[in-house]
Design a protein around this motif. Structure first.
Motif, PDB file in Angstrom:
ATOM      1  N   SER A   1       2.542  -4.759  -3.480  1.00 43.55           N
ATOM      2  CA  SER A   1       1.487  -4.495  -2.520  1.00 43.55           C
ATOM      3  C   SER A   1       0.837  -3.075  -1.552  1.00 43.55           C
ATOM      4  O   SER A   1       0.409  -1.913  -1.410  1.00 43.55           O
ATOM      5  CB  SER A   1       0.237  -5.761  -1.882  1.00 43.55           C
ATOM      6  OG  SER A   1       0.798  -6.172  -0.936  1.00 43.55           O
TER       7      SER A   1
ATOM      8  N   GLN B   1       1.881   0.036  -3.068  1.00 45.66           N
ATOM      9  CA  GLN B   1       0.615   1.088  -3.970  1.00 45.66           C
ATOM     10  C   GLN B   1      -0.467   1.462  -2.480  1.00 45.66           C
ATOM     11  O   GLN B   1      -0.494   2.739  -2.876  1.00 45.66           O
ATOM     12  CB  GLN B   1      -0.091  -0.318  -4.939  1.00 45.66           C
ATOM     13  CG  GLN B   1       0.217  -0.927  -5.524  1.00 45.66           C
ATOM     14  CD  GLN B   1       0.084  -2.096  -6.100  1.00 45.66           C
ATOM     15  OE1 GLN B   1      -1.198  -2.900  -5.802  1.00 45.66           O
ATOM     16  NE2 GLN B   1      -0.705  -2.097  -7.455  1.00 45.66           N
ATOM     17  N   GLU B   2       0.043   0.745  -1.672  1.00 43.97           N
ATOM     18  CA  GLU B   2      -0.385   1.373  -0.464  1.00 43.97           C
ATOM     19  C   GLU B   2       0.240   2.972  -0.160  1.00 43.97           C
ATOM     20  O   GLU B   2      -0.867   3.966   0.239  1.00 43.97           O
ATOM     21  CB  GLU B   2      -1.048   0.520   0.208  1.00 43.97           C
ATOM     22  CG  GLU B   2      -1.312   0.878   2.047  1.00 43.97           C
ATOM     23  CD  GLU B   2      -0.957   0.350   3.429  1.00 43.97           C
ATOM     24  OE1 GLU B   2      -0.722   0.590   4.507  1.00 43.97           O
ATOM     25  OE2 GLU B   2      -1.092  -0.929   2.942  1.00 43.97           O
TER      26      GLU B   2
ATOM     27  N   TYR C   1      10.432  -2.625  -4.908  1.00 44.77           N
ATOM     28  CA  TYR C   1       9.987  -1.259  -5.385  1.00 44.77           C
ATOM     29  C   TYR C   1       9.760   0.008  -4.467  1.00 44.77           C
ATOM     30  O   TYR C   1      10.179  -0.127  -3.391  1.00 44.77           O
ATOM     31  CB  TYR C   1       8.021  -2.186  -5.366  1.00 44.77           C
ATOM     32  CG  TYR C   1       7.936  -3.592  -6.333  1.00 44.77           C
ATOM     33  CD1 TYR C   1       7.180  -3.804  -7.128  1.00 44.77           C
ATOM     34  CD2 TYR C   1       8.444  -4.457  -5.007  1.00 44.77           C
ATOM     35  CE1 TYR C   1       6.946  -4.490  -7.798  1.00 44.77           C
ATOM     36  CE2 TYR C   1       8.028  -5.789  -5.769  1.00 44.77           C
ATOM     37  CZ  TYR C   1       7.421  -5.658  -7.493  1.00 44.77           C
ATOM     38  OH  TYR C   1       6.904  -6.579  -7.535  1.00 44.77           O
TER      39      TYR C   1
ATOM     40  N   GLU D   1      -0.982   5.495  -3.018  1.00 43.32           N
ATOM     41  CA  GLU D   1      -2.266   6.159  -2.388  1.00 43.32           C
ATOM     42  C   GLU D   1      -1.941   7.099  -1.210  1.00 43.32           C
ATOM     43  O   GLU D   1      -2.962   8.041  -0.739  1.00 43.32           O
ATOM     44  CB  GLU D   1      -3.153   5.204  -1.927  1.00 43.32           C
ATOM     45  CG  GLU D   1      -3.054   4.295  -3.138  1.00 43.32           C
ATOM     46  CD  GLU D   1      -4.075   5.210  -4.259  1.00 43.32           C
ATOM     47  OE1 GLU D   1      -4.637   5.988  -4.303  1.00 43.32           O
ATOM     48  OE2 GLU D   1      -3.447   5.201  -5.129  1.00 43.32           O
TER      49      GLU D   1
ATOM     50  N   ASP E   1       5.845   7.141  -9.748  1.00 39.82           N
ATOM     51  CA  ASP E   1       4.904   5.866  -9.502  1.00 39.82           C
ATOM     52  C   ASP E   1       5.626   4.536  -9.264  1.00 39.82           C
ATOM     53  O   ASP E   1       7.233   4.883  -8.820  1.00 39.82           O
ATOM     54  CB  ASP E   1       3.768   6.007 -11.041  1.00 39.82           C
ATOM     55  CG  ASP E   1       3.562   6.104 -11.689  1.00 39.82           C
ATOM     56  OD1 ASP E   1       2.522   6.788 -10.645  1.00 39.82           O
ATOM     57  OD2 ASP E   1       2.565   6.956 -13.197  1.00 39.82           O
ATOM     58  N   ILE E   2       5.315   3.852  -9.020  1.00 41.64           N
ATOM     59  CA  ILE E   2       5.920   2.261  -8.392  1.00 41.64           C
ATOM     60  C   ILE E   2       7.389   2.260  -9.705  1.00 41.64           C
ATOM     61  O   ILE E   2       6.512   1.823 -10.714  1.00 41.64           O
ATOM     62  CB  ILE E   2       4.772   1.682  -8.260  1.00 41.64           C
ATOM     63  CG1 ILE E   2       4.258   1.925  -6.449  1.00 41.64           C
ATOM     64  CG2 ILE E   2       6.307  -0.173  -7.890  1.00 41.64           C
ATOM     65  CD1 ILE E   2       3.658   1.015  -6.281  1.00 41.64           C
TER      66      ILE E   2
END
Length: 91
Positions: free
Chosen positions: A16, A19-20, A84, A23, A76-77
């Motif tokens: 998470s 992902q933050e 990660y 962005e 990407d991750i």
């Protein structure tokens, strides 16, 4: 394909969080500043800079993603046993 490349990364424990951060990077935030704030490894002191490396020096998922990037591109991750990663090819 490049023999030796240079990358920076941001390494975090939670998907998470990764992902933050991805962005925020897409919105134009500084990769180095986010690495300094959030990365959980020693590269954070250098804005995530890992220096130059060749194939075989990094864990396979990281290496595969890093060598696919063009200079300036952000991955990407990428999940490894360390956590990660978000990778930026810098050279």
């Amino acid at each position: 394909m490049a023999e030796k490349i240079r990358c920076s990364h941001i390494l975090v424990e939670k998907l998470s969080t990764a992902q933050e951060l991805l962005e925020r990077l897409k919105k134009g935030e500084s990769f180095a500043k986010l690495a300094e704030q959030y990365s959980i490894d020693g590269s954070r002191r250098r804005g995530g800079d890992l220096g130059f490396f060749t194939r075989g020096q990094m864990v396979k998922p990281f290496e595969d993603a890093a060598f696919k990037l063009e200079k300036g591109q952000i991955s990407d991750i990428v999940k490894t046993q360390f956590g990660y990663h978000i990778i930026k090819r810098t050279g």
